[in-house]
Structure formats: structure tokens, C-alpha cells
Write a protein that holds these residues in place. Sequence first.
Motif, PDB file in Angstrom:
ATOM      1  N   LEU A  20      -6.327   3.248  -0.852  1.00 24.03           N
ATOM      2  CA  LEU A  20      -5.085   2.469  -0.897  1.00 24.03           C
ATOM      3  C   LEU A  20      -5.224   1.215  -0.044  1.00 24.03           C
ATOM      4  CD1 LEU A  20      -2.473   5.345  -0.414  1.00 24.03           C
ATOM      5  CD2 LEU A  20      -3.106   4.213  -2.552  1.00 24.03           C
ATOM      6  N   LYS A  23      -1.774  -1.629   3.905  1.00 23.53           N
ATOM      7  CA  LYS A  23      -0.329  -1.603   4.072  1.00 23.53           C
ATOM      8  C   LYS A  23       0.275  -0.287   3.566  1.00 23.53           C
ATOM      9  CE  LYS A  23       3.446  -4.696   3.017  1.00 23.53           C
ATOM     10  NZ  LYS A  23       3.779  -5.956   2.364  1.00 23.53           N
ATOM     11  N   ALA A  27       1.997   2.880   5.659  1.00 21.59           N
ATOM     12  CA  ALA A  27       3.326   3.367   5.300  1.00 21.59           C
ATOM     13  C   ALA A  27       3.385   4.895   5.245  1.00 21.59           C
ATOM     14  CB  ALA A  27       3.757   2.774   3.959  1.00 21.59           C
ATOM     15  N   PHE A  30       5.223   7.279   7.813  1.00 22.15           N
ATOM     16  CA  PHE A  30       6.634   7.700   7.771  1.00 22.15           C
ATOM     17  C   PHE A  30       6.797   9.124   7.238  1.00 22.15           C
ATOM     18  CE2 PHE A  30       7.518   3.001   6.643  1.00 22.15           C
ATOM     19  CZ  PHE A  30       7.417   2.637   7.970  1.00 22.15           C
ATOM     20  N   LEU A  31       5.745   9.707   6.704  1.00 25.42           N
ATOM     21  CA  LEU A  31       5.884  10.987   6.009  1.00 25.42           C
ATOM     22  C   LEU A  31       6.249  12.127   6.966  1.00 25.42           C
ATOM     23  CD1 LEU A  31       2.861  10.720   3.541  1.00 25.42           C
ATOM     24  CD2 LEU A  31       5.278  10.694   2.920  1.00 25.42           C
ATOM     25  N   TYR A  52       1.929  -9.699   1.359  1.00 25.07           N
ATOM     26  CA  TYR A  52       2.620  -9.905   2.629  1.00 25.07           C
ATOM     27  C   TYR A  52       3.409 -11.207   2.549  1.00 25.07           C
ATOM     28  CZ  TYR A  52      -0.660  -6.514   4.635  1.00 25.07           C
ATOM     29  OH  TYR A  52      -1.387  -5.393   4.902  1.00 25.07           O
ATOM     30  N   LYS A  56       3.931 -13.495   8.012  1.00 28.61           N
ATOM     31  CA  LYS A  56       3.618 -12.256   8.724  1.00 28.61           C
ATOM     32  C   LYS A  56       2.180 -11.790   8.535  1.00 28.61           C
ATOM     33  CE  LYS A  56       8.306 -10.501   8.615  1.00 28.61           C
ATOM     34  NZ  LYS A  56       9.266  -9.818   7.756  1.00 28.61           N
ATOM     35  N   SER A  60       0.031  -9.179  10.954  1.00 26.29           N
ATOM     36  CA  SER A  60      -0.168  -7.822  10.427  1.00 26.29           C
ATOM     37  C   SER A  60      -1.627  -7.439  10.515  1.00 26.29           C
ATOM     38  CB  SER A  60       0.296  -7.737   8.968  1.00 26.29           C
ATOM     39  OG  SER A  60       1.644  -8.093   8.871  1.00 26.29           O
ATOM     40  N   PHE A  64      -2.981  -4.275  12.646  1.00 28.42           N
ATOM     41  CA  PHE A  64      -3.622  -3.114  12.043  1.00 28.42           C
ATOM     42  C   PHE A  64      -5.050  -2.949  12.550  1.00 28.42           C
ATOM     43  CE2 PHE A  64      -0.621  -3.832   8.220  1.00 28.42           C
ATOM     44  CZ  PHE A  64       0.403  -3.216   8.910  1.00 28.42           C
TER      45      PHE A  64
ATOM     46  N   ILE B 146      -0.276   8.649  -5.929  1.00 28.56           N
ATOM     47  CA  ILE B 146       0.733   8.389  -4.890  1.00 28.56           C
ATOM     48  C   ILE B 146       0.983   6.895  -4.650  1.00 28.56           C
ATOM     49  CG2 ILE B 146       0.296  10.579  -3.693  1.00 28.56           C
ATOM     50  CD1 ILE B 146      -1.162   8.942  -1.528  1.00 28.56           C
ATOM     51  N   ARG B 147       0.131   6.068  -5.226  1.00 30.26           N
ATOM     52  CA  ARG B 147       0.285   4.618  -5.067  1.00 30.26           C
ATOM     53  C   ARG B 147       1.662   4.173  -5.588  1.00 30.26           C
ATOM     54  NH1 ARG B 147      -4.011   0.497  -5.306  1.00 30.26           N
ATOM     55  NH2 ARG B 147      -5.432   2.233  -5.446  1.00 30.26           N
ATOM     56  N   VAL B 151       8.833   7.781  -0.713  1.00 27.71           N
ATOM     57  CA  VAL B 151       8.442   8.687   0.354  1.00 27.71           C
ATOM     58  C   VAL B 151       8.658  10.149  -0.045  1.00 27.71           C
ATOM     59  CG1 VAL B 151      10.451   9.053   1.846  1.00 27.71           C
ATOM     60  CG2 VAL B 151       8.307   8.386   2.854  1.00 27.71           C
ATOM     61  N   VAL B 154       5.889  11.533  -2.327  1.00 27.79           N
ATOM     62  CA  VAL B 154       4.636  11.825  -1.637  1.00 27.79           C
ATOM     63  C   VAL B 154       4.777  13.080  -0.781  1.00 27.79           C
ATOM     64  CG1 VAL B 154       2.834  10.899  -0.127  1.00 27.79           C
ATOM     65  CG2 VAL B 154       4.044   9.379  -1.673  1.00 27.79           C
ATOM     66  N   ARG B 155       5.956  13.241  -0.147  1.00 23.39           N
ATOM     67  CA  ARG B 155       6.191  14.464   0.638  1.00 23.39           C
ATOM     68  C   ARG B 155       6.103  15.684  -0.265  1.00 23.39           C
ATOM     69  NH1 ARG B 155      10.971  11.960   4.073  1.00 23.39           N
ATOM     70  NH2 ARG B 155       9.747  11.206   5.851  1.00 23.39           N
ATOM     71  N   ARG B 173      10.717   3.360  11.363  1.00 29.81           N
ATOM     72  CA  ARG B 173      10.682   2.413  10.249  1.00 29.81           C
ATOM     73  C   ARG B 173      11.025   1.006  10.730  1.00 29.81           C
ATOM     74  NH1 ARG B 173      11.400   4.017   4.600  1.00 29.81           N
ATOM     75  NH2 ARG B 173      11.000   6.236   4.392  1.00 29.81           N
ATOM     76  N   ASN B 176       8.214  -0.806  12.332  1.00 27.46           N
ATOM     77  CA  ASN B 176       7.172  -1.315  11.460  1.00 27.46           C
ATOM     78  C   ASN B 176       7.655  -2.332  10.429  1.00 27.46           C
ATOM     79  OD1 ASN B 176       4.418   0.194  11.807  1.00 27.46           O
ATOM     80  ND2 ASN B 176       6.071   1.637  12.250  1.00 27.46           N
ATOM     81  N   ALA B 177       8.975  -2.516  10.426  1.00 24.84           N
ATOM     82  CA  ALA B 177       9.549  -3.338   9.360  1.00 24.84           C
ATOM     83  C   ALA B 177       9.049  -4.783   9.430  1.00 24.84           C
ATOM     84  CB  ALA B 177      11.067  -3.296   9.432  1.00 24.84           C
ATOM     85  N   ALA B 179       6.251  -6.038   9.751  1.00 32.01           N
ATOM     86  CA  ALA B 179       5.045  -6.331   8.980  1.00 32.01           C
ATOM     87  C   ALA B 179       5.276  -6.101   7.487  1.00 32.01           C
ATOM     88  CB  ALA B 179       3.892  -5.466   9.468  1.00 32.01           C
ATOM     89  N   GLY B 180       6.512  -5.703   7.166  1.00 34.38           N
ATOM     90  CA  GLY B 180       6.797  -5.458   5.758  1.00 34.38           C
ATOM     91  C   GLY B 180       6.255  -4.118   5.314  1.00 34.38           C
ATOM     92  N   VAL B 181       5.880  -3.255   6.274  1.00 28.78           N
ATOM     93  CA  VAL B 181       5.394  -1.933   5.904  1.00 28.78           C
ATOM     94  C   VAL B 181       6.574  -1.069   5.517  1.00 28.78           C
ATOM     95  CG1 VAL B 181       4.311   0.176   6.750  1.00 28.78           C
ATOM     96  CG2 VAL B 181       3.385  -2.034   7.381  1.00 28.78           C
ATOM     97  N   LYS B 182       6.597  -0.652   4.285  1.00 33.98           N
ATOM     98  CA  LYS B 182       7.689   0.218   3.836  1.00 33.98           C
ATOM     99  C   LYS B 182       7.273   0.936   2.572  1.00 33.98           C
ATOM    100  CE  LYS B 182      10.079  -3.321   1.114  1.00 33.98           C
ATOM    101  NZ  LYS B 182       9.427  -4.604   1.396  1.00 33.98           N
ATOM    102  N   PHE B 183       7.991   1.977   2.272  1.00 37.49           N
ATOM    103  CA  PHE B 183       7.779   2.639   0.998  1.00 37.49           C
ATOM    104  C   PHE B 183       8.653   1.968  -0.040  1.00 37.49           C
ATOM    105  CE2 PHE B 183       5.623   6.340   2.744  1.00 37.49           C
ATOM    106  CZ  PHE B 183       4.804   6.654   1.674  1.00 37.49           C
TER     107      PHE B 183
END
Lengths: 361, 184
Positions: A20, A23, A27, A30-31, A52, A56, A60, A64, B146-147, B151, B154-155, B173, B176-177, B179-183
Amino acid sequence: MADRISSIPDALLCHILSFLPTKAAVATSFLSRRWKTLWRTVPVLDFNQETYSRSKFDNSVYTFILSRDFDQPLQRFCLRSSFGTDPAKVNVWLAAATQRKLEHLDLSLDCSIVLFSSVLQCKTLTVFKLSNVHFSLKSCSVDLRRLKILHLSSVTFFQDKDFADLLSGSFNLEDLEVTDLYFDNYADGTKFIRLPKLVSVHVFTREFLLEAANNVQFLRINWMDDRGLGLIPEFENLTHLKFSSYIQQPLVLDLIKHCPKLQNLVIYKQENIELFGEDPEGDSQPVPLCISLHLKECTFKNYGGSKGEFGFLKYVMQNARNLRTMTVVSNNRVDEGRKLAMLRNLSLCRRCSPICKLSFE
Amino acid sequence: MAEETESTKTEPLKTAEEEFKKLEITEEEESELKLETSDHVTFMVEASIAMKFGAVQQYLEVSPAASASATAIPLHNVASRELILILEYYRMHDWVDAGERDLKEFDERFLKDLNYEELKELLLAANYLNVEKLFNFLTKSIANIIRNKDVEFVRTFFGIDNDYTPEEEAAYREENAWAGVKFV
């Protein structure tokens, strides 16, 4: 069963995450708590600037890289940027990446860069793919002794010597792909060394001298112009040739004569380029040994049925004693009636090999 | 009949014996190994394929006698269901005449026929057996599944219990927001 599944080991999950983009891997933190730090051991960093927001991206990447588990090796580093990233920053990122036993580097940069020695002397690197970049070595020496695969696409070198030096430093190279290569300047007396371990070469550029590749087994050429011609070396080991050309010379047959062990020939015929010269049958010269003895498979794509094309295929079928398959794919602008006529003409040709199958698509 | 040949025509017999030996050698080359799965099913598997399994190689290094004897090589963490699939995959990929397109079609069909549970079981089996090609194929396929999923998907896919408190998760969350990291 559920228990067994939840026991998928971390190493295995990391392997999944390595496919993957970084990024997305981040993510997954969060799981659950277990996943919070998992991405830090993934042996891959893969950044695509397009995913992105512009402001940013740089931060980033820094974050990372710094958040990764420092003890974990980094196998692959992949960076695609299309807004012209600051080359100084790229060099800093690469310096960090190459310290982690980097094996695979994939850069598409859209900028002009002088790569640092951290990359050019990275002793663990085995795969290097570089595209959309203006590239110069300055006077940095190159030592990529473990490099096996080098793919360059849309790369402009400051001068031809930079490219020659890059190849000289990659003396164990096995697989080379060169597409759209340009040089701003030509130095006096630039010499390309022969790469003894080269097995496969794909050339789609005017700026490549085939002399460096005379040991290869697999060769794919899209001939752009006549630069470097008159220099066709003897390809002693060549068994597979894919050929396409935008110029009238050399004729296919002349090229084949330099490939004594050729077994598999694929020709992609460009429109309006006649590659076959006079009727080869009228040629009093002996049939090249590779055709009469070694050729097993021949594929002709974009067949238009011209006299020269037909003459060539007929010549091959009549003389190749060990030919197994002759595959002809017709030009898709040809109408059905004409296709039938082509097929009929081809199937009426005498085939010297008793096991030769003709397939027409 | 055999005795008669032995006493009268020694020369041809020798040749026949040699022939037989040759035959034995070729047979040995195509020999089979006996594998026993965790649910106690035994399989006779072509050595050329079984030797691609890291676990089998390792076993034979420790007890080389098993290759010749009738003892089965135990595969503790692989059930017969998975072994059948693994053999199907390797027989196809080992088949000399399989072209690139055939393999691609095969892989797609192979994947389509598996539900998520089976896919994960197979991944664990491939990991235990140490079969690189299938392992890479499966991990890559799971990454594709899973791509771009949310969330919860995937769980559920991995059977993960979310042990973050809602506040923790929200805070993390937030962290990390930037950097735009989100599901999605």
C-alpha cells in the motif's frame, strides 16, 4: 478459526501493508492499539505527491521517514512528484532512505537534480528506476556494484558522459531499459563500457549505442533515427529480439544477420516504414544461420500485407527449418476481405519446417 | 524365463540391467514425497513441487531419510483443504506450457473462488509452508482488497477488536489529520 486469524503475525501484516502507499499504511494505525505502530516496521516508503495537498507533502514525507522504526531496514523507497519538489529536500530524504539498506529506489521527480553520493554509492541498491528528471552527476563517482536493474524513462542528462559514468559504475547490471533519453551536451571522447552481465535491454531512444549491449540475450529496440548506426555489433548471445523502427534503415534482415543465435523474433511494423527492402529471395546471399537453424518463433504485428512484408514472411517460412509458430497480427485498418486474401497468401507459402503453425489474428 | 536368460545370455542381460537402472534414475527424478496435513490426510506430491515448499526442504535437511522412506512429512499447520489449493496453484504455475495470459486468468479465478476466511487461512498456510510465490500473490491480493476501504471494513476483514476508546481514537485521528492521513 477466528482465533487463528486474529493471530496473523505482525511480520505478515507488514508484508501486506508494504503493497500500500505509505499514507494508507499509516492510516491503519487507527484500527486498534496493536496496529498503531505496525506501519513503522513496514520495509517500504511509497509517496505520491498527487495524493497529498501541495502544502503538506514535504512535511508528511519528513514525518513518515522520521517516525519509522529506525532499526528496520527499508527495502523500497518510491517517490513520485509532479509539482517540482525541491531537489535539496529530495536529497535529504534519499540520504535517510539509503542508510537503511535500501534495495529498490523508484523516483519520478519532475525537477532538475544533482544526486548525492548517498544514492550513487549506495552499495545495497539492486533496482533503480528513474523518470521525468533532469539529471547530472557533477563529479561524483558512481559505485552501484549490486545494481541489477536500471530503468530510465524521460531522463535528460547534463551530458552524455554522466550516462556513461552511471553505466560504468553499475558494472553488474543485468536488465537495462532506456526510454526517451536526452543529453544536453556531448563531452569529447565519451566511452561506454561493455556491461558483461547484461541479459536484457530495452531501448527506445536515439541516444544509446548498442555496442554496450552486445552480450544480451533479450533485446527490444524501437529505432528512432540513424545515430549510432553502422555500429551494429555482433549479438553473440541474443535469442530474443523485439524490433520496431521509425527509419528505413537498417533492414530487418541486415539486423538479423548480426544475431546468429536468434530464436524468437517479434517485429512491430510502423506505418509507412518499409523495413524489408528488395525481395529477399532475389538476394543471392546465403540465408542467415539464425533463420535456417535457430528461429523457433516469429511474430509480425501490424501486418499490412505489402510486397516487402509478405516477401519477408515468405522468406522466413521457406527457410526456417525449426520454426514452430508464425504469428501474424494484421493492421486493424485492413478490411475483412483483404484480411482473408492475406491469410490465403500466407497459408499458401511453402513451409520448410514440418511443425510450423501459422496463426493469423 | 529370467533364470534362463541369466545363464545363457549374460551380455544382453547386462544391457537390460543398465536400461533398468537408467529407468530407475529417471523415475527417481520424477519421484514423489508423502506429505501429511494437520487433519491427517496424506498426499503423494511430485518432488519437483514439494521441494518448492520451504517447510519441506527444511524437514528434509533435518531428516533426509524421509525423502526415500515411506514416512510422511508432517505439515502441522496446513489442513488438506489448503494443501489442495496450494498444489493446484503450484501445478498450474509449474506447467511449462502455461503462458502469461493463462496464468493471469488462472490467478484471477483462483482468487475469486476464495472467500475472505479461506483467503486468510490460505495465507497462514502459505506462510507456514514458506512458499514465496503464492505468499506474495496472496499478500498483494489482500492489500488490494483492503485498499481504499473504510475502517470498519478493514477491522471486520482482519477480525480486529477496536480497543481504542472513542475519545482516544478521535484524538489520534486529529493528531494525524494535518498530513491528510485518514480512512476514506
